[in-house]
Design a protein around this motif. Structure first.
Motif, mmCIF file in Angstrom:
data_model
loop_
_atom_site.group_PDB
_atom_site.id
_atom_site.type_symbol
_atom_site.label_atom_id
_atom_site.label_comp_id
_atom_site.label_asym_id
_atom_site.label_seq_id
_atom_site.Cartn_x
_atom_site.Cartn_y
_atom_site.Cartn_z
ATOM 1 N N ILE A 11 10.217 56.224 -21.796
ATOM 2 C CA ILE A 11 10.477 56.789 -22.950
ATOM 3 C C ILE A 11 12.410 57.029 -23.224
ATOM 4 C CG2 ILE A 11 10.244 57.480 -25.216
ATOM 5 C CD1 ILE A 11 7.121 56.993 -24.549
ATOM 6 N N ALA A 12 12.430 57.581 -22.570
ATOM 7 C CA ALA A 12 14.026 58.614 -22.992
ATOM 8 C C ALA A 12 14.793 57.498 -22.091
ATOM 9 C CB ALA A 12 13.420 60.145 -21.923
ATOM 10 N N THR A 13 14.870 56.771 -20.907
ATOM 11 C CA THR A 13 15.898 56.054 -20.827
ATOM 12 C C THR A 13 15.745 54.764 -22.153
ATOM 13 O OG1 THR A 13 14.269 56.281 -18.129
ATOM 14 C CG2 THR A 13 15.814 53.944 -18.940
ATOM 15 N N GLN A 14 14.387 54.309 -22.227
ATOM 16 C CA GLN A 14 15.081 53.270 -23.096
ATOM 17 C C GLN A 14 15.906 53.679 -24.682
ATOM 18 O OE1 GLN A 14 11.004 51.975 -24.046
ATOM 19 N NE2 GLN A 14 9.792 51.693 -22.138
ATOM 20 N N HIS A 20 21.202 57.053 -28.126
ATOM 21 C CA HIS A 20 20.308 57.906 -28.373
ATOM 22 C C HIS A 20 21.411 58.975 -26.945
ATOM 23 C CE1 HIS A 20 19.299 56.273 -31.921
ATOM 24 N NE2 HIS A 20 17.881 55.380 -30.736
ATOM 25 N N HIS A 21 21.361 60.259 -27.821
ATOM 26 C CA HIS A 21 21.882 61.338 -26.371
ATOM 27 C C HIS A 21 20.670 61.607 -26.568
ATOM 28 C CE1 HIS A 21 24.151 65.250 -25.797
ATOM 29 N NE2 HIS A 21 23.629 64.817 -24.831
ATOM 30 N N VAL A 22 19.852 61.641 -25.223
ATOM 31 C CA VAL A 22 19.026 62.003 -25.542
ATOM 32 C C VAL A 22 18.957 63.352 -23.854
ATOM 33 C CG1 VAL A 22 16.126 61.118 -24.363
ATOM 34 C CG2 VAL A 22 17.276 60.034 -25.726
ATOM 35 N N VAL A 340 14.605 65.483 -27.636
ATOM 36 C CA VAL A 340 14.633 65.721 -25.917
ATOM 37 C C VAL A 340 12.775 64.922 -25.490
ATOM 38 C CG1 VAL A 340 14.050 68.263 -24.947
ATOM 39 C CG2 VAL A 340 16.390 67.877 -26.648
ATOM 40 N N SER A 341 12.642 65.236 -24.324
ATOM 41 C CA SER A 341 11.517 64.985 -23.442
ATOM 42 C C SER A 341 10.627 65.957 -22.767
ATOM 43 C CB SER A 341 11.762 63.100 -22.642
ATOM 44 O OG SER A 341 10.509 62.824 -22.275
ATOM 45 N N ALA A 368 21.364 73.160 -22.554
ATOM 46 C CA ALA A 368 21.851 74.514 -23.643
ATOM 47 C C ALA A 368 20.952 72.918 -24.644
ATOM 48 C CB ALA A 368 23.373 74.508 -23.622
ATOM 49 N N THR A 369 21.926 72.348 -25.107
ATOM 50 C CA THR A 369 21.283 71.094 -25.866
ATOM 51 C C THR A 369 20.168 70.743 -26.006
ATOM 52 O OG1 THR A 369 23.778 69.848 -25.364
ATOM 53 C CG2 THR A 369 22.223 68.527 -26.510
#
Length: 385
Positions: A11-14, A20-22, A340-341, A368-369
């Protein structure tokens, strides 16, 4: 049942592909690419035309490299001709070992929490996964009484992970003796998932259970380069164990997968060399310990979260009990609202719905993010939003 670690990472990759900045802190993937020396060894293999299938058991060069590594780093002597099997990572090793040893209805004792693929793999092969909880009051270790009580006439094996995913526990000799004594008394095999064996923190050292008295002949050890060497995409690892079991695993491999990747094995030979291992120990693995300390300290500084520094491996096991939110809701909302995943604790066992797993070995910028966004989300939850 889908793998939750893979699902959240996918899902994060998608979301990344959608712009989006994931920050992906779900799957166990470090930020570093594979070491340059390892890549150069593979380029040489490609130039030499080493692109064909290998023997099902693996090339003799690869098995020799594994045997040398086990002797040098783990103090174990294994015959590369009969006691080592090249695999496509530890998951492949587990499938081969279980296929060689269990019959339909046989029980395999596993931990809770446990890596998300253990129970589905056992059940896929017709076995029964029987969980024994790792209790916080016992420092997330089994006691002999608890483990012995789980053994029945159908129990065939015990499967455990050290350094542990997701807890970060590194088993001491006393911890291992609990498992070994039950295995010896009940004539059980032991599957030892040792994929994180190279990365232990605070001066700790991994001790293979196979090195304990009476355990060499009843242990299938599973190691590889996926995690510690940033080689997840190479799909290469190895199993070691009694010759008669390794022979069955090799026969099964010949039918199922033919062999581990030829270029993966060439990469593995380089990775397991003393030169590369020493270099990573002084640089990358030392840096990972710093990141694990930073993440656990930062999380502990947030109201409503507790997260111990892992003893080994590279995950933070976040206790979110005070936030009064289910782990899957936490992870889903954190990903949807703050990109954030993470992985819900419930994925590792139903008892762990008040925990969330977070990967600590991302880049400093991502860490950090990610920490900043988690803090924002926690503050939102505490305001009832």
């Amino acid at each position: 049942m889908p793998s939750q670690t893979v699902r959240f990472a996918d899902i994060a990759t998608q979301l990344k592909e959608q712009g989006h900045h994931v920050v992906d802190m779900s799957a166990g993937r470090a930020s570093e690419a594979t070491d340059a020396d390892i890549c150069e060894a593979v380029k040489t293999a490609l130039d030499e035309g080493d692109t064909h299938q290998t023997p099902a058991r693996g090339t003799s060069r690869y098995r020799d490299a594994v045997a040398e590594k086990l002797e040098r780093d783990n103090g174990m002597s294994c015959d590369p001709a009969t006691e080592i099997q090249a695999t496509l990572g530890c998951k492949n090793a587990l499938v081969l070992g279980l296929s060689a040893l269990i019959d339909p209805g046989d029980e395999v004792i596993i931990e809770s929490p446990a890596f998300v693929s253990y129970a589905p793999t056992i059940e896929l092969l017709g076995g029964v996964a029987k969980t024994v909880c790792l209790r916080p009051e016992n420092n997330f270790r089994w006691t002999k009484d608890e483990l012995s009580a789980a053994v029945t006439s159908r129990t065939k094996a015990i499967l455990f992970c050290s350094p542990h995913n997701p807890l970060g526990v590194v088993h001491t000799q006393d911890d291992l003796e609990v498992i070994a004594s039950v295995a010896r008394e009940h004539d059980l095999m032991v599957f030892a998932d040792e994929i994180y064996e190279a990365v232990t923190w605070g001066g700790r050292t991994h001790l293979p259970i196979a090195s304990l008295p009476g355990m060499r002949e009843r242990t299938i050890g599973m190691m590889g380069m996926t995690k510690s060497y940033s080689m997840g995409g190479w799909r290469v690892g190895y199993a070691y164990g009694p010759g008669q079991v390794i022979a069955k695993m090799s026969d099964i491999q010949a039918h199922m997968m033919t062999c581990a990747s030829s270029i993966g094995q060439r990469a593995g030979i380089s990775a397991l060399s003393e030169h590369v291992t020493t270099k990573l120990k002084k640089t990358v693995w030392k840096e990972w310990e710093r990141r694990c300390e930073f993440v656990s300290t930062a999380l502990n500084g947030m109201s409503g979260i507790k997260c111990a520094m892992p003893e080994g491996g590279f995950y933070g096991w976040m206790n979110i009990d005070e936030l009064e939110i289910a782990s899957e809701t936490f992870s889903n909302r954190l990903l949807k609202e703050h990109y954030v995943s993470t992985v819900p604790g419930k994925s590792f066992g139903p008892e762990w719905d008040h925990y969330v797993r977070i990967t600590c070995v991302k880049s400093d910028v991502d860490i950090a993010t990610g920490i900043e966004r988690i803090a924002q989300f926690v503050e939102k939850l505490q305001r009832g939003l």
